[in-house]
Design a protein around this motif. Structure first.
Motif, mmCIF file in Angstrom:
data_model
loop_
_atom_site.group_PDB
_atom_site.id
_atom_site.type_symbol
_atom_site.label_atom_id
_atom_site.label_comp_id
_atom_site.label_asym_id
_atom_site.label_seq_id
_atom_site.Cartn_x
_atom_site.Cartn_y
_atom_site.Cartn_z
ATOM 1 N N SER A 40 -3.023 9.688 -8.157
ATOM 2 C CA SER A 40 -2.905 8.435 -7.406
ATOM 3 C C SER A 40 -3.545 8.617 -6.036
ATOM 4 O O SER A 40 -3.323 9.632 -5.366
ATOM 5 C CB SER A 40 -1.433 8.035 -7.255
ATOM 6 O OG SER A 40 -0.837 7.848 -8.525
ATOM 7 N N TYR A 41 -4.298 7.624 -5.602
ATOM 8 C CA TYR A 41 -5.022 7.693 -4.333
ATOM 9 C C TYR A 41 -4.879 6.369 -3.602
ATOM 10 O O TYR A 41 -4.608 5.316 -4.200
ATOM 11 C CB TYR A 41 -6.508 7.973 -4.563
ATOM 12 C CG TYR A 41 -6.830 9.385 -5.005
ATOM 13 C CD1 TYR A 41 -7.235 10.357 -4.091
ATOM 14 C CD2 TYR A 41 -6.737 9.740 -6.352
ATOM 15 C CE1 TYR A 41 -7.535 11.645 -4.504
ATOM 16 C CE2 TYR A 41 -7.036 11.027 -6.771
ATOM 17 C CZ TYR A 41 -7.438 11.979 -5.841
ATOM 18 O OH TYR A 41 -7.741 13.254 -6.240
ATOM 19 N N ILE A 42 -5.093 6.487 -2.267
ATOM 20 C CA ILE A 42 -5.328 5.308 -1.439
ATOM 21 C C ILE A 42 -6.790 5.346 -1.034
ATOM 22 O O ILE A 42 -7.250 6.326 -0.438
ATOM 23 C CB ILE A 42 -4.425 5.299 -0.196
ATOM 24 C CG1 ILE A 42 -2.969 5.104 -0.608
ATOM 25 C CG2 ILE A 42 -4.844 4.182 0.757
ATOM 26 C CD1 ILE A 42 -2.012 5.152 0.548
ATOM 27 N N ALA B 217 -2.191 9.802 -2.643
ATOM 28 C CA ALA B 217 -0.992 9.043 -2.285
ATOM 29 C C ALA B 217 0.238 9.933 -2.397
ATOM 30 O O ALA B 217 0.302 10.834 -3.246
ATOM 31 C CB ALA B 217 -0.846 7.824 -3.189
ATOM 32 N N LEU C 50 0.832 -1.192 0.000
ATOM 33 C CA LEU C 50 0.000 0.000 0.000
ATOM 34 C C LEU C 50 0.876 1.254 0.000
ATOM 35 O O LEU C 50 1.910 1.309 0.667
ATOM 36 C CB LEU C 50 -0.903 -0.012 1.236
ATOM 37 C CG LEU C 50 -2.139 0.896 1.196
ATOM 38 C CD1 LEU C 50 -3.090 0.438 0.089
ATOM 39 C CD2 LEU C 50 -2.859 0.856 2.540
ATOM 40 N N TRP C 51 0.469 2.247 -0.780
ATOM 41 C CA TRP C 51 1.224 3.499 -0.850
ATOM 42 C C TRP C 51 1.132 4.279 0.477
ATOM 43 O O TRP C 51 0.383 3.911 1.390
ATOM 44 C CB TRP C 51 0.701 4.361 -2.004
ATOM 45 C CG TRP C 51 0.962 3.743 -3.360
ATOM 46 C CD1 TRP C 51 1.978 2.919 -3.693
ATOM 47 C CD2 TRP C 51 0.167 3.920 -4.534
ATOM 48 N NE1 TRP C 51 1.904 2.568 -5.008
ATOM 49 C CE2 TRP C 51 0.796 3.170 -5.560
ATOM 50 C CE3 TRP C 51 -0.992 4.644 -4.843
ATOM 51 C CZ2 TRP C 51 0.290 3.112 -6.861
ATOM 52 C CZ3 TRP C 51 -1.490 4.597 -6.123
ATOM 53 C CH2 TRP C 51 -0.858 3.832 -7.125
ATOM 54 N N TYR D 188 -11.045 8.615 -0.008
ATOM 55 C CA TYR D 188 -9.931 8.680 -0.953
ATOM 56 C C TYR D 188 -8.912 9.718 -0.446
ATOM 57 O O TYR D 188 -9.264 10.892 -0.263
ATOM 58 C CB TYR D 188 -10.427 9.083 -2.348
ATOM 59 C CG TYR D 188 -11.376 8.080 -2.974
ATOM 60 C CD1 TYR D 188 -10.905 7.098 -3.841
ATOM 61 C CD2 TYR D 188 -12.742 8.125 -2.708
ATOM 62 C CE1 TYR D 188 -11.771 6.189 -4.427
ATOM 63 C CE2 TYR D 188 -13.618 7.220 -3.278
ATOM 64 C CZ TYR D 188 -13.128 6.253 -4.141
ATOM 65 O OH TYR D 188 -13.991 5.360 -4.716
ATOM 66 N N ALA E 22 -8.326 -1.587 1.991
ATOM 67 C CA ALA E 22 -7.615 -0.458 1.398
ATOM 68 C C ALA E 22 -6.957 -0.939 0.112
ATOM 69 O O ALA E 22 -6.598 -2.118 -0.024
ATOM 70 C CB ALA E 22 -6.581 0.108 2.365
ATOM 71 N N GLU E 23 -6.791 -0.030 -0.847
ATOM 72 C CA GLU E 23 -6.158 -0.392 -2.113
ATOM 73 C C GLU E 23 -5.541 0.840 -2.747
ATOM 74 O O GLU E 23 -5.945 1.981 -2.470
ATOM 75 C CB GLU E 23 -7.182 -1.011 -3.071
ATOM 76 C CG GLU E 23 -8.296 -0.063 -3.464
ATOM 77 C CD GLU E 23 -9.217 -0.669 -4.507
ATOM 78 O OE1 GLU E 23 -8.782 -1.620 -5.194
ATOM 79 O OE2 GLU E 23 -10.361 -0.186 -4.648
ATOM 80 N N ASN E 24 -4.545 0.601 -3.574
ATOM 81 C CA ASN E 24 -3.965 1.667 -4.388
ATOM 82 C C ASN E 24 -4.854 1.898 -5.599
ATOM 83 O O ASN E 24 -5.342 0.948 -6.219
ATOM 84 C CB ASN E 24 -2.558 1.274 -4.838
ATOM 85 C CG ASN E 24 -1.621 1.061 -3.659
ATOM 86 O OD1 ASN E 24 -1.731 1.754 -2.651
ATOM 87 N ND2 ASN E 24 -0.702 0.117 -3.783
#
Length: 733
Positions: A642-644, A713, A587-588, A710, A622-624
């Motif tokens: 880019s988001y987490i 990242a 995960l970022w 959201y 959670a995901e990238n």
């Protein structure tokens, strides 16, 4: 063309009728001649048959008489031998007996096909055999015992009786055969006379028929000579009429060469004279890709079938045309084969119009809008690809169906007003709620246009629908954000004033705690201090929401936060709630305030707990995620990047759409009094926005709720600013 062919056919039918008439007379005469010949032949055959019967009777009589004569010679030779015992008489007897048996065999073969005569032979043959046996017995007795022994046998009545019976049978048969011979001779004479008379009559009739046939042939030749000129004139008129036809008419031989063509055909092929084309292959002007299809059509027609084909030609001057030909087989009367009659017309303009319609149809299908046409009875007539993409139904599934029953749950006053408006004014524009194939409700901006027929009467309604569901949702989010911003500004002012009010109260309470040391006063003052501090904390949350949360931001790793949240859930949440956490190792990172992010997660999981009073499943994942320009439209605050994404899902009671629109408002809560302040989600939203993120909510009543937060990242360069402690943690992970 049909009239021309009809007239030409009439002339050919008249000529054919005269030919058939002549043929009929000829065959009638031939039939009469043949009939006469057959009659003469039959009479001759009968005469020959009668003569054969007479000859046959002669042969039978001859054989019977021969048997009678030889039998007498046999008896005479036997008597002489019995009296004289002379060896010569014995030899005469034996030869006569043998000849008698031979004649009986000949008579049997001669009468083998005559049942009546066979009966006579069957009676005569045993008697003669018996007689010959008696004669042989007498000879044997004479040779062994002498004349005296045989004399009594010779004079017996039995011996004489057998001889008389044989003679009587022979006499009867001869009498019968003589009668038959007499009758046959009479019948043969009558047949001969009849044959002569019949032959004479037939000869006379044949002569008359030959004369009549000659006269008819002469008349027919004169009629042919008289009608030849009229026929040529008729052919010229027929040619003129065919040349006046607006379609190309061709006659094509079996080998594919041209036999005839009219003036319109010459114009289509861009030549002035038919001599250029006659005898040449007809496919010379056909575009190569159509030659095989035309050859197959020609072969089928020459086998007696009809056919139609569309193809292209290039004239001798280079003009390209679309043609449609209708082929009909014409029978060749001489050998029964077929040739090809082709009626061809130019369909270039029709093809161009069809191509234009197809292009327009493609343009309609390319359009992202849903375009449909319905008649005034609301039955769907046209349904483009945009409508298929928007609503989910294929065109073949909806054409002919009622559009109101297909796309609307119920007939609303807005729909009735739209129908009346378009029928009265010719157009209508507005927003409608429609259904998709999956039952999803979408919002469309619809434009209706009334289409009238040639008489000006309403014929159909053209509808162009543009989906604005996402746009309306974004507008609602924007309005909500504006409303929250206004409320935050108002709340900031109120909090400032309330802080000014609570500060002297808290100071006074603290002074009173020092001056009133007794226990009762201390309890009262402590209660007052606690409530003042609680109010101050509440105002602090409101102020944080109103002004945005500011704090020291660092590079934050999500896994440790999730571990703390999991520990809190395990220690404080009821056992009826099952917690599932799915956090990937890759995960970022997020740039933010750890305490504030912790507060966001606590608020989300506490709300999920309160939504499941009877237990359920709480899932944290959670995901990238990378959001593109198109996907950024999912939320008014979303930007590409880019988001987490942190997803908190519960299986609780869910929320209605009206509640979902207000959950982020300060002090709004659905909980009982004393169980919630209504600031948890509003504070969480403020923290998320302050971190540059956004939040989406999806909920269904009775099926649970899902919050997705959201957070932007951190870039790769940001990871170098990690604190040593955090770097060691990430390294271990």
């Amino acid at each position: 063309m049909q009239v021309i062919c009809g007239r030409r056919g009439d002339r050919m039918n008249k000529k054919s009728y005269r030919v058939r008439k002549l043929k009929a007379i000829f065959f009638l005469a031939l039939a009469v001649v043949l009939t006469n010949a057959v009659v003469s032949y039959n009479n001759t055959v009968k005469l020959i048959h009668k003569q054969q019967e007479v000859t046959y009777s002669y042969k039978v009589i001859t054989q019977v008489e021969s048997i009678q004569s030889i039998l007498k010679d046999t008896e005479t030779a036997q008597r002489n031998y019995l009296i004289t015992a002379d060896a010569d008489d014995l030899q005469i007897y034996l030869a006569a007996a043998q000849q008698t048996n031979s004649n009986i065999q000949i008579l049997s073969k001669l009468t083998a096909d005559n049942h009546h005569k066979q009966q006579l032979i069957s009676l005569l043959k045993p008697e003669i055999t018996k007689r010959l046996n008696i004669l042989q017995q007498e000879i044997s007795l004479r040779q062994n015992q002498g004349l005296k022994a045989v004399r009594q046998l010779m004079l017996s009545d039995k011996d004489q009786q057998i001889g008389k019976e044989i003679q009587q049978l022979i006499h009867d048969s001869l009498k019968t055969e003589h009668n038959l011979l007499q009758q046959g001779m009479q019948q043969s004479q009558a047949s001969s006379q009849k044959a002569i008379v019949t032959f004479f009559i037939a000869a006379v009739v044949d002569l008359v028929l030959v004369v009549l046939l000659y006269e008819l042939l002469w008349r027919y030749i004169r009629q042919l000579q008289q009608t030849e000129v009229a026929l040529r004139q008729s052919e010229n008129r027929l040619r003129a009429m065919i040349d006046a036809e607006p379609e190309c008419i061709k006659l094509i031989a079996r080998d594919g060469t041209l036999l005839e063509i009219n003036a319109e055909g010459l114009a289509m092929m861009e030549v002035e004279s038919a001599d250029v084309l006659i005898g040449k292959p007809i496919d010379a002007v056909i575009v190569p890709e159509y030659k095989a299809a035309f050859a197959n059509l020609h072969e089928s027609i020459c086998q007696g079938n009809k056919g139609t084909l569309e193809f292209e030609i290039i004239g001798f001057q280079g003009t390209r045309r679309y043609m449609e030909t209708h082929g009909v087989p014409l029978r060749n009367e001489s050998d029964g084969t077929f040739i090809h009659l082709a009626v061809t017309r130019d369909i270039t303009q029709q093809k161009q119009a069809q191509q234009k319609i197809r292009e327009q149809g493609l343009l309609l299908d390319v359009s992202t809008d849903a375009i449909l046409v319905r008649n005034i009875h609301n039955q769907i007539l046209f349904w483009n690809k945009g409508a298929e993409r928007l609503h989910g139904w294929k065109a073949e599934e909806v054409v002919g169906k009622n559009v109101l029953q297909l796309l609307y749950k119920e007939i609303s006053p807005q729909l009735e007003d739209a129908y009346l408006r378009v029928m009265n004014t010719g157009e209508w524009r507005g927003e409608l709620h429609q259904l998709t194939r999956e039952g999803k409700v979408i919002i469309v901006e619809s434009r209706w246009t009334l289409i009238r027929d040639d008489d000006g009467q309403p014929k159909s309604i053209l509808s162009v629908n543009t989906e604005i569901t996402q746009q309306k949702q974004l507008e609602a989010q924007l309005l909500r954000s504006q409303r929250l911003e206004s409320m935050g500004t108002l709340a900031g002012g109120i909090v400032h004033d309330l802080n000014n009010i609570l500060s002297p109260i808290l100071m006074a309470v603290q002074l009173l705690q020092k001056k009133l040391p007794d226990q009762q006063s201390q309890q009262i003052l402590q209660t007052l201090e606690n409530n003042v501090k609680r109010g101050a904390n509440l105002l602090k949350q409101v102020l944080s929401f109103a002004r945005g949360i500011e704090g020291k931001q660092t590079i934050v790793q999500i896994q440790p936060l999730m571990a703390e949240i999991e520990q809190i859930i395990a220690q404080t949440f009821p056992e009826s709630i099952i917690c599932q956490i799915d956090i990937p190792k890759n995960l970022w990172y997020v740039r933010g305030d750890t305490t504030q992010l912790h507060q966001v997660l606590i608020n989300l999981v506490v709300n999920a707990r309160d939504a499941m009073p009877n237990g359920g499943i709480l899932r944290i994942a959670a995901e990238n995620l990378v959001i593109g320009e198109h996907s950024a439209q999912i939320n008014v605050d979303a930007k590409a990047g880019s988001y987490i994404a942190i997803v908190v899902t519960d299986t609780g009671m869910g929320m209605s759409s009206s509640v979902q629109q207000r959950i982020f408002e300060p002090f709004f809560t659905t909980k009982e009094v004393g169980k919630g302040t209504g600031l948890g989600l509003s504070t969480a939203l403020g923290i998320i926005k302050n971190h540059g993120g956004f939040v989406n909510v999806y909920s269904q009543v009775g099926r649970g709720t899902q919050f997705t937060a959201y957070f932007p990242a951190s870039t790769f360069r940001d990871t170098h600013s990690l604190s040593p402690e955090l770097e060691s943690v990430t390294g271990d992970g």
